[in-house]
Write a protein that holds these residues in place. Structure first.
Motif, mmCIF file in Angstrom:
data_model
loop_
_atom_site.group_PDB
_atom_site.id
_atom_site.type_symbol
_atom_site.label_atom_id
_atom_site.label_comp_id
_atom_site.label_asym_id
_atom_site.label_seq_id
_atom_site.Cartn_x
_atom_site.Cartn_y
_atom_site.Cartn_z
ATOM 1 N N ASP A 26 0.855 -1.171 0.000
ATOM 2 C CA ASP A 26 0.000 0.000 0.000
ATOM 3 C C ASP A 26 0.898 1.230 0.000
ATOM 4 O OD1 ASP A 26 -2.244 1.499 -0.083
ATOM 5 O OD2 ASP A 26 -2.855 1.179 1.994
ATOM 6 N N GLY A 27 0.344 2.357 -0.391
ATOM 7 C CA GLY A 27 1.137 3.584 -0.423
ATOM 8 C C GLY A 27 0.284 4.768 -0.805
ATOM 9 N N GLY A 95 6.439 10.140 -1.938
ATOM 10 C CA GLY A 95 7.317 10.666 -0.905
ATOM 11 C C GLY A 95 8.787 10.378 -1.133
ATOM 12 N N ASP A 96 9.112 9.387 -1.978
ATOM 13 C CA ASP A 96 10.519 9.059 -2.226
ATOM 14 C C ASP A 96 11.064 9.785 -3.453
ATOM 15 O OD1 ASP A 96 9.111 7.777 -4.172
ATOM 16 O OD2 ASP A 96 9.839 5.771 -3.712
ATOM 17 N N TRP A 129 3.544 1.111 -8.588
ATOM 18 C CA TRP A 129 3.857 2.371 -9.250
ATOM 19 C C TRP A 129 3.054 2.472 -10.547
ATOM 20 C CZ3 TRP A 129 5.439 6.746 -7.664
ATOM 21 C CH2 TRP A 129 5.954 7.706 -8.537
ATOM 22 N N PRO A 130 2.490 3.662 -10.855
ATOM 23 C CA PRO A 130 1.654 3.802 -12.055
ATOM 24 C C PRO A 130 2.441 3.640 -13.345
ATOM 25 C CG PRO A 130 2.007 5.944 -11.011
ATOM 26 C CD PRO A 130 2.537 4.916 -10.057
ATOM 27 N N VAL A 131 1.883 2.846 -14.249
ATOM 28 C CA VAL A 131 2.500 2.625 -15.564
ATOM 29 C C VAL A 131 1.545 2.974 -16.700
ATOM 30 C CG1 VAL A 131 4.119 0.860 -14.768
ATOM 31 C CG2 VAL A 131 1.810 0.194 -15.467
#
Length: 228
Positions: A26-27, A95-96, A129-131
């Motif tokens: 999750d993120g 955030g990274d 991560w969105p692709v």
């Protein structure tokens, strides 16, 4: 065979561990939206708003989208009349400090006739991560409907998050048991080789045939003389 069983067992544990991490991942991330309403070949993108994704697992979002100005509503109407494309650019950040820029589009008339009712589907990879991003209006087609300018002020957006589908986990336990049974059967002499003669010894027959063919090709005179 014990070493093979150990390797397969470790592989099964690793696959299950990775699968669990991906399912439970999750993120949060921010999606900045920009759109182009112009009919020119290279239109300028302007700010549409920001969507805060609070949980990619549950698709929990907070939207802060701008109202269309009078000029933007006129541009969208012109885009619809000219059968042009509405372009949307999404910039994702986390955030990274990672960033991803993705684009999508729909018919300008579809967005106009829907009264700014659209849905965005965000596709994620195995790390979350969105692709990819796709946009659809409701309804998704154009039928020449006339829309009142007051219905073109606020976007009514729904966000869907599509996670990468997991493939089936290998049933290594059953495979290990099968190998062990075959090993025990061979040790007891219960297994029989039912292959044909050619299937068993082809690796010896083929080289011999090739050698005879090559010998005949190299010495054609000798082969002809032997026939006289």
């Amino acid at each position: 065979m014990a070493w093979l069983s150990l390797i397969l067992t470790c592989l099964m544990v690793y696959i299950n561990h990775v699968y669990t991490l991906e399912v439970e991942y999750d993120g949060q991330m921010t999606m900045k939206l920009e759109h182009a309403l112009g009919t020119e070949a290279s239109p300028d993108f302007t700010d549409r708003g920001v969507i805060e994704i609070l949980s990619i697992r549950n698709a929990a979002v907070v939207m802060k989208q701008n109202q269309l100005t009078d000029d933007e509503r006129r541009q969208l109407k012109a885009l619809s009349d000219d059968d042009g494309w509405y372009l949307l650019k999404a910039t994702f950040s986390s955030g990274d400090s990672r960033e991803a820029k993705l684009r999508t589009f729909v018919k300008g008339c579809a967005l106009y006739e829907s009264g700014l009712s659209d849905s965005l589907t965000i596709s994620l990879d195995h790390t979350g991560w969105p692709v990819g991003i796709s946009m659809m209006t409701n309804p998704p087609y154009c039928d020449g409907r006339i829309v009142h300018p007051n219905d073109l002020r606020n976007f009514n957006t729904t966000v869907f998050i599509r996670h990468m589908e997991q493939g089936p986990v290998p049933d290594t336990a059953t495979y290990i048991q099968k190998i062990e049974r075959e090993k025990e059967a061979r040790e007891r002499g219960e297994t029989k080789d039912n292959r044909s003669f050619l299937a068993k010894y082809w690796m010896y027959i083929v080289p011999a045939v090739i050698f005879l063919l090559l010998t005949g090709a190299v010495n054609p005179e000798g082969a002809a003389g032997g026939g006289r």
